[in-house]
Design a protein around this motif. Structure first.
Motif, mmCIF file in Angstrom:
data_model
loop_
_atom_site.group_PDB
_atom_site.id
_atom_site.type_symbol
_atom_site.label_atom_id
_atom_site.label_comp_id
_atom_site.label_asym_id
_atom_site.label_seq_id
_atom_site.Cartn_x
_atom_site.Cartn_y
_atom_site.Cartn_z
ATOM 1 N N SER A 64 0.834 -1.203 0.000
ATOM 2 C CA SER A 64 0.000 0.000 0.000
ATOM 3 C C SER A 64 0.872 1.259 0.000
ATOM 4 C CB SER A 64 -0.952 0.003 1.199
ATOM 5 O OG SER A 64 -0.242 0.036 2.423
ATOM 6 N N HIS A 65 2.027 1.196 0.682
ATOM 7 C CA HIS A 65 2.976 2.319 0.623
ATOM 8 C C HIS A 65 3.519 2.489 -0.794
ATOM 9 C CE1 HIS A 65 3.810 3.957 4.705
ATOM 10 N NE2 HIS A 65 3.249 2.831 5.089
ATOM 11 N N LEU A 66 3.835 1.362 -1.450
ATOM 12 C CA LEU A 66 4.332 1.423 -2.820
ATOM 13 C C LEU A 66 3.282 2.024 -3.748
ATOM 14 C CD1 LEU A 66 6.590 0.640 -4.857
ATOM 15 C CD2 LEU A 66 5.424 -1.557 -5.142
ATOM 16 N N SER A 67 2.021 1.630 -3.569
ATOM 17 C CA SER A 67 0.943 2.174 -4.397
ATOM 18 C C SER A 67 0.783 3.676 -4.173
ATOM 19 C CB SER A 67 -0.365 1.448 -4.090
ATOM 20 O OG SER A 67 -0.309 0.100 -4.510
ATOM 21 N N PHE A 68 0.875 4.102 -2.922
ATOM 22 C CA PHE A 68 0.776 5.536 -2.622
ATOM 23 C C PHE A 68 1.937 6.305 -3.252
ATOM 24 C CE2 PHE A 68 1.512 9.209 0.257
ATOM 25 C CZ PHE A 68 0.320 9.882 0.010
ATOM 26 N N LEU A 69 3.133 5.716 -3.199
ATOM 27 C CA LEU A 69 4.295 6.330 -3.843
ATOM 28 C C LEU A 69 4.074 6.474 -5.340
ATOM 29 C CD1 LEU A 69 7.362 4.610 -2.118
ATOM 30 C CD2 LEU A 69 7.019 7.066 -2.372
ATOM 31 N N ASP A 70 3.582 5.402 -5.976
ATOM 32 C CA ASP A 70 3.334 5.445 -7.420
ATOM 33 C C ASP A 70 2.301 6.502 -7.782
ATOM 34 O OD1 ASP A 70 5.195 3.540 -8.109
ATOM 35 O OD2 ASP A 70 3.792 1.870 -8.062
ATOM 36 N N LEU A 71 1.249 6.609 -6.967
ATOM 37 C CA LEU A 71 0.243 7.640 -7.198
ATOM 38 C C LEU A 71 0.862 9.031 -7.158
ATOM 39 C CD1 LEU A 71 -2.864 6.495 -5.094
ATOM 40 C CD2 LEU A 71 -2.765 6.775 -7.579
#
Length: 311
Positions: A64-71
């Motif tokens: 979820s942290h990786l997804s937030f970073l990508d966003l």
């Protein structure tokens, strides 16, 4: 030639893809579609990881942290690109350019560190399965996430500060966003000392994490080879395959962009490589992690209220 950044009130011109005007409308349409998929896919992973209790594990916490970073990373560059593709005004203020450089570099650096943390999580899951829950304690997971974010920000502050001390000649950035290698091309004095410091910072944030991840996967490979059952091997490979693919895509493009000498860096090629890691990779990450992931599929079905099937 007079140094440009003696006046901070000036701005830059983002050349973008104006060299191929016939392709700009095609770029606009495809990038808008990819950006929409990126927003949807990564938001869905964050929502599912928070909403479904069965995804309250270290793996999905970091995912979820990786997804937030990508966003955030995609949003720091793509809206500006879409505006430039459809408008005649391609200028960006000096302050806006430095802010974009700082933010995008911080997010990219954080992702590099976070991928190391995720590799450690996979190492613990495969090589220390009986002690996994003890090792990956929630407090440790939170601490590792904080270290990734703080480390990424510190690296960005160091590199951006060094860049701002360099005298720049010219206003044209042959790119679609403010990125470090393009600034180095604008340097109009011998800045070997500053560039050497920046290169060390890039090695620390790109090369060392890549080596640590390779080391983790060497240990994982040894552990997998010791597993006697085919089903056990398949499960171990499956739990790491998605992460290894993401790592290959990320560090492959990062190495090309940040770890080659300034003189050999091609601005034209760099723009297309940048399209890959600012748009394509953030869009692919949710697919890579969820396409064959029964946990996420099951969570999606449960959230949609269609039973508890995981297939």
């Amino acid at each position: 030639m007079e140094s440009f950044n003696t006046s901070l009130g000036g701005g830059f011109i983002l050349v973008g893809f104006s060299d191929w005007p016939q392709l700009e409308i095609i770029f606009f349409i495809y990038i808008l579609i990819f950006y929409s998929f990126t927003l949807f896919g990564n938001t869905a992973i964050i929502a599912l990881s928070r909403k479904d209790p069965q995804l309250h594990t270290p793996m999905y916490f970091f995912l979820s942290h990786l997804s937030f970073l990508d966003l955030c990373f995609t949003t720091s560059t793509v809206p500006q690109l879409l505006i430039n593709l459809r408008g005649l005004d391609r200028t960006i203020s000096y302050g806006g350019c430095v802010a974009q450089l700082l933010i995008s570099l911080a997010l990219g650096s954080t992702e590099s560190l976070l991928l190391v943390v995720m590799a450690f999580d996979r190492y613990a899951a495969v090589c220390r399965p009986l002690h996994y829950t003890t090792i990956m304690h929630p407090l440790l997971c939170q601490a590792l996430a904080v270290v990734s974010w703080v480390g990424g920000l510190m690296n960005s502050l160091i590199q951006t500060s060094l860049m701002m001390t360099m005298p720049l000649c010219g206003r044209r950035l042959n790119h679609f966003f403010c990125e470090m290698p393009v600034f180095l091309k604008l340097a109009c004095e011998d800045t070997e000392g500053t560039e050497a410091k920046m290169f060390v910072a890039r090695v620390v944030i790109v090369a060392i994490p890549a080596v640590l991840i390779l080391g983790s996967y060497a240990q994982i490979a040894r552990a997998v080879l010791k597993v006697k059952s085919t089903a056990g091997r398949r499960k171990a490979i499956g739990t790491c395959g998605s992460h290894l693919l993401v790592v290959s895509l990320f560090y492959g493009s990062a190495t090309y962009t940040y770890l080659q000498p300034k003189d050999s860096y091609s601005e034209s090629n760099g723009k297309f490589i940048a399209l890959f890691y600012t748009i394509i990779i953030p869009m692919l990450n949710p697919l890579i992690y969820t396409l064959r992931n029964k946990d996420v599929k099951g969570a999606l079905w449960r959230v949609l209220g269609r039973g508890t099937a995981t297939g």
